[in-house]
Write an enzyme that holds these catalytic residues in place. Structure first.
Site: not given
Length: 421
Positions: A90, A144, A164, A194, A244
């Site tokens: 990440r 995700n 989500c 998102h 987002y």
């Protein structure tokens, strides 16, 4: 009822355990299996999970294991919350795209593509093992990028629904602002994972009165501050975008911010270190307050509600989920995965009808859906050219020079996770 959590060693898991314990009348879990290859984390999380159950008087059995096949054997539902490459991956997803002046984020843009490429093959392998163990089991995907992962699962014929926490978070937020119970708030929530907008906020049910104009008039400043978007933008949209959308509506501003502060991945990694120390305390028997800062607020409630509805329990018949379009949004392919309110039951999720979508939103949805199709092709078949095509199609990249550089960076940073590289 047996449920299995893949990625059960996640620091998120106590949030989920707390929901299972509190909402046991909605979802009566008799056996909960936490499976994870990280034995040290799993021991800490599993110990806390058992203490939470005990404190709340839940007599269900909690099992921890690294044996995936044993974990999914006989499971009625399998929840996926894994992170291939961990927080280290990440951290890379959030940083190397900035070298090209593009947003670095773990679920969208170039970083989101990297995560999809690492994740889809692993998830499909897990899903096949679930199908062999119990072909009737439901797979609930939190992993995700949820839209792409869920599309991969559905395309391969798995019984899967994506989930989500954006919608349930906004529902709770709006309910608080309006002074009503969350169950009284129904969102006209439309888009892709998102990439969603609340185009109406209804009281009492899907056909209730729309109070979004009132919400914006009375509380627009608070909503805008949460989203970190200008209040006048919300007034002009007449809708509430998910946070987002800031990556799209304020791209250059966000890039500037990301270049001058520690990454979210670094913040989360430090938070996880603190949480794991807390989880090791034998006196701790509830989720710590720090967990709320980790993200994933209310996802336990959403997970319990969805699993209960799929398994014939007391879950709500109307939920916001990620499922196949099937003509709901006529400007998208039928097999696109959309995030909308749906009726949920033993046969799965069926999207509710959606009002005509403003071209301002429909155009971006169509663009990102095309990217997701190319991203899934790259994840399934590999190859540098497929990665390039997906990046070129993404509205947060879009220029061939950036797409070339980002392709090289993506492959270089993810080579150990890409079988074809």
């Amino acid at each position: 009822m047996k449920l299995t959590v893949v990625g059960g060693g996640s620091t998120y898991t106590p949030e989920l355990i707390d929901g299972f314990a509190r909402l046991r009348d909605t979802l009566p879990v008799r056996e909960l299996v936490l499976v994870d290859p990280a034995a040290d984390r799993l021991d800490l999380v599993g110990g806390l999970a058992r203490r939470i159950f005990a404190r709340q008087g839940h007599d269900g059995r909690i099992v921890t294991t690294s044996d995936l096949d044993a974990a999914v054997d006989g499971a009625d539902a399998v929840l996926l919350q894994l992170r291939v490459g961990g927080q280290a991956a990440r951290q890379q997803d959030e940083t190397w795209p900035l070298e090209c002046g593009c947003v670095g984020q773990e679920t969208t843009g170039a970083g989101g593509l990297a995560k999809a490429l690492r994740t889809v093959p692993v998830v499909l392998d897990i899903a096949e093992r679930v199908r062999r163990a119990n072909p009737d089991a439901w797979i609930i995907d939190f992993t995700n990028p949820v839209g792409i992962v869920t599309r991969a699962l559905l395309r391969a014929g798995h019984r899967a629904v994506g989930l989500c926490n954006v919608a349930i978070g906004l529902q709770r937020k709006f309910a608080g602002l309006l002074g009503v119970a969350p169950a009284d708030v129904h969102l006209d929530h439309v888009g892709l994972n998102h990439l969603t907008w609340e185009t109406a906020v209804r009281l009492g049910g899907p056909e209730g009165a729309d109070v979004l104009p009132r919400l914006l008039a009375e509380h627009g400043d608070a909503v805008a501050a949460d989203l970190r978007l200008p209040r006048p933008l919300l007034d002009r949209l007449g809708a509430v975008p998910s946070y987002y959308l800031r990556y799209y509506y304020a791209h250059d501003e966000v890039v500037g911010e990301l270049r001058t502060k520690p990454s979210r991945a670094a913040e989360v990694a430090e938070m996880e270190r603190q949480l794991l120390r807390m989880y090791g305390d034998p006196a701790l028997d509830e989720k710590p307050a720090l967990l709320a800062e980790r993200g994933g607020a209310y996802y336990s409630e959403a997970a319990v509600d969805l699993a209960a509805a799929l398994l014939g329990g007391a879950g709500s018949p109307y939920q916001v989920v990620n499922t196949s379009n099937r003509g709901t949004l006529p400007f998208l392919p039928d097999d696109a995965v959309i995030e909308v309110p749906a009726t949920v039951g033993g046969k799965g999720a069926a999207p509710l009808p959606v009002a005509d979508v403003d071209p301002l939103y429909a155009g971006l949805m169509a663009n990102v859906t095309a990217y997701e199709d190319l991203a899934l092709d790259a994840a399934l078949r590999g190859g540098r050219d497929r990665v390039f095509r997906a990046l070129l199609a993404h509205p947060l990249v879009g220029q061939y020079g950036y797409a070339e550089q980002l392709t090289d960076l993506l492959v270089a940073h993810n080579r150990e996770h890409l079988a074809w590289a």
